[in-house]
Design an enzyme around this catalytic site. Structure first.
Site, PDB file in Angstrom:
ATOM      1  CG  ASP A 181      -7.887  -2.594   1.535  1.00 45.58           C
ATOM      2  OD1 ASP A 181      -7.287  -2.678   2.955  1.00 45.58           O
ATOM      3  OD2 ASP A 181      -7.842  -1.875   1.098  1.00 45.58           O
ATOM      4  CB  THR A 234      -4.119   3.231   8.883  1.00 48.00           C
ATOM      5  OG1 THR A 234      -3.747   2.173   7.980  1.00 48.00           O
ATOM      6  CG2 THR A 234      -3.318   4.734   8.757  1.00 48.00           C
ATOM      7  CD  GLU A 264      -2.747   1.454   2.123  1.00 48.92           C
ATOM      8  OE1 GLU A 264      -2.814   0.594   2.862  1.00 48.92           O
ATOM      9  OE2 GLU A 264      -3.581   2.206   2.524  1.00 48.92           O
ATOM     10  CG  ASP A 289      -3.548  -3.425   4.219  1.00 49.45           C
ATOM     11  OD1 ASP A 289      -2.247  -2.255   4.962  1.00 49.45           O
ATOM     12  OD2 ASP A 289      -4.480  -3.053   4.590  1.00 49.45           O
ATOM     13  CB  ILE A 307      -1.621  -0.344   9.741  1.00 48.67           C
ATOM     14  CG1 ILE A 307      -0.111  -0.654  10.308  1.00 48.67           C
ATOM     15  CG2 ILE A 307      -2.166   0.205  10.626  1.00 48.67           C
ATOM     16  CD1 ILE A 307       0.489   0.248  11.262  1.00 48.67           C
ATOM     17  CG  ASP A 308      -7.320  -3.466   6.840  1.00 43.83           C
ATOM     18  OD1 ASP A 308      -6.983  -2.823   5.718  1.00 43.83           O
ATOM     19  OD2 ASP A 308      -7.461  -4.516   7.279  1.00 43.83           O
TER      20      ASP A 308
HETATM   21  C1  IPD Z   1      -8.943   0.828   5.149  1.00 41.17           C
HETATM   22  C2  IPD Z   1      -9.451   0.209   6.140  1.00 41.17           C
HETATM   23  C3  IPD Z   1     -11.255   0.846   6.085  1.00 41.17           C
HETATM   24  C4  IPD Z   1     -11.574   0.202   4.387  1.00 41.17           C
HETATM   25  C5  IPD Z   1     -10.910   1.210   3.368  1.00 41.17           C
HETATM   26  C6  IPD Z   1      -9.119   0.417   3.752  1.00 41.17           C
HETATM   27  P1  IPD Z   1      -6.073   0.808   5.608  1.00 41.17           P
HETATM   28  O1  IPD Z   1      -7.734  -0.137   5.088  1.00 41.17           O
HETATM   29  O2  IPD Z   1      -9.682  -1.540   5.580  1.00 41.17           O
HETATM   30  O3  IPD Z   1     -11.908  -0.425   6.839  1.00 41.17           O
HETATM   31  O4  IPD Z   1     -12.699   0.698   4.724  1.00 41.17           O
HETATM   32  O5  IPD Z   1     -11.111   1.281   2.313  1.00 41.17           O
HETATM   33  O6  IPD Z   1      -8.361   0.526   2.491  1.00 41.17           O
HETATM   34  O7  IPD Z   1      -6.196   2.162   4.378  1.00 41.17           O
HETATM   35  O8  IPD Z   1      -6.549   1.338   6.915  1.00 41.17           O
HETATM   36  O9  IPD Z   1      -4.951  -0.189   5.385  1.00 41.17           O
HETATM   37 CA    CA Z   2      -6.198  -2.073   3.874  1.00 40.86          CA
HETATM   38 CA    CA Z   3      -2.802  -0.109   5.920  1.00 40.84          CA
HETATM   39 CA    CA Z   4      -4.030   3.625   4.139  1.00 40.15          CA
END
Ligand code: IPD
Ligand code: CA
Ligand code: CA
Ligand code: CA
Length: 281
Positions: free
Chosen positions: A223, A98, A73, A93, A95-96
């Site tokens: 994701d 964030t 990402e 990813d 940190i999913d």
């Molecule tokens: C996001 C999260 C969020 C979702 C976004 C993602 P990130 O990832 O999973 O819940 O709604 O579409 O991009 O930016 O925290 O890695």
């Molecule tokens: Ca994510």
């Molecule tokens: Ca992320």
């Molecule tokens: Ca992000």
């Protein structure tokens, strides 16, 4: 070997030469004041930890697999090409969740997927703050901390718990469509709709049978890459919101325990359009 390496990295490895492991970076950082900045929109957040964790994962994998390719990402945000080729490719990813991480809301995961010939082969998702490790390998099942995962077999949407996430777009038109989609499912009536702030963990809940279905417009390939393997190996389906096969770069997904629930959701959804992940910059 790839699965073992990914698990080590995601869970406990990396503490070589005083370098913190991935979950340690996240666990330490969650307690501290974060330097938060935004990317594409004011709600698209990024922290130092996102960069640190991605660098740690990619450098460790590169050492083991120098010929492999990487999609991450934060590397993509920095301008690296986000294109899936036939080469073995890790899709990361760091940190999913964030936004959850910034608020210390405890739904934060690391997600590592692996594809060969554009086919998703394995997925590892680690819930950094509660220790749940989800793994899946094509043809070999899906597990959470060693316990085999099985999706919900529920076919009736009126008995379903449905998960979704809000993408980065927050203009009134997009939000109207988002709420309209939710309203249709709530008046089906599904048992409930939940938003937990981490698409990878939400997808893991489909794999474990804790919820019946997930849909989202605006998520990214990192994701869904790892989670798609885990859900399929747990017996579920992962597809495009149009009802066709999943297109990893399309930023659309419906996942469900049963095909019947997935098909119902596909019929209800009004699309929200996002540019593809593999668009030319
Ligand atoms: C996001 C999260 C969020 C979702 C976004 C993602 P990130 O990832 O999973 O819940 O709604 O579409 O991009 O930016 O925290 O890695
Ligand atoms: Ca994510
Ligand atoms: Ca992320
Ligand atoms: Ca992000």
């Amino acid at each position: 070997e790839c699965l073992d390496v990914a698990v080590q990295i995601a869970r406990k490895a990396g503490k070589q030469g005083g370098v913190l492991s991935v979950p340690q970076v996240v666990q330490e950082a969650v307690k501290q004041e974060k330097r938060v900045s935004s990317k594409s929109t004011p709600t698209d957040l990024v922290t130092e930890a996102d960069h640190q964790v991605e660098e740690l994962i990619i450098s460790t994998l590169k050492e083991k697999f120098p010929s492999h390719r990487f999609i991450g990402e934060e590397s993509s945000a920095a301008g690296e090409k986000c294109v899936l080729t036939d080469s073995p490719t890790w899709i990361i990813d760091p940190i999913d969740g964030t936004c959850n991480f910034v608020h210390s809301f405890p739904m934060v995961a690391v997600s590592i997927g692996f594809a060969v010939n554009k086919e998703l082969e394995l997925g590892v998702i680690y819930h950094c703050l509660d220790g749940a490790l989800y793994t899946g390998r094509k043809g070999h099942g899906a597990f959470c901390n060693g316990v085999r995962l099985q999706v919900s077999k529920e076919k009736d949407v009126s008995k379903a718990l449905i998960l979704t996430e809000i993408g980065a777009k927050r203009d009134p038109h997009t939000l109207d469509i988002f709420l309209g989609n939710m309203k249709k499912l709530l008046s089906a009536p599904a048992h409930g709709v939940r938003i937990i702030g981490s698409s990878t963990l939400a997808l893991c809940h489909i794999a474990s049978g804790a919820a019946e279905a997930y849909y989202q417009f605006g998520l990214h390939c990192w994701d869904v890459a790892a989670a798609a393997v885990i859900i399929r190996e747990a017996g579920g389906c992962v597809m495009d919101t149009t009802g066709g096969p999943l297109d990893l770069m399309s930023r659309r997904v419906v996942a469900a325990g049963s095909q019947e629930v997935a098909d119902y959701i596909v019929q209800q959804l009004q699309p929200i359009s996002y540019g593809r992940d593999d668009h030319d910059p």
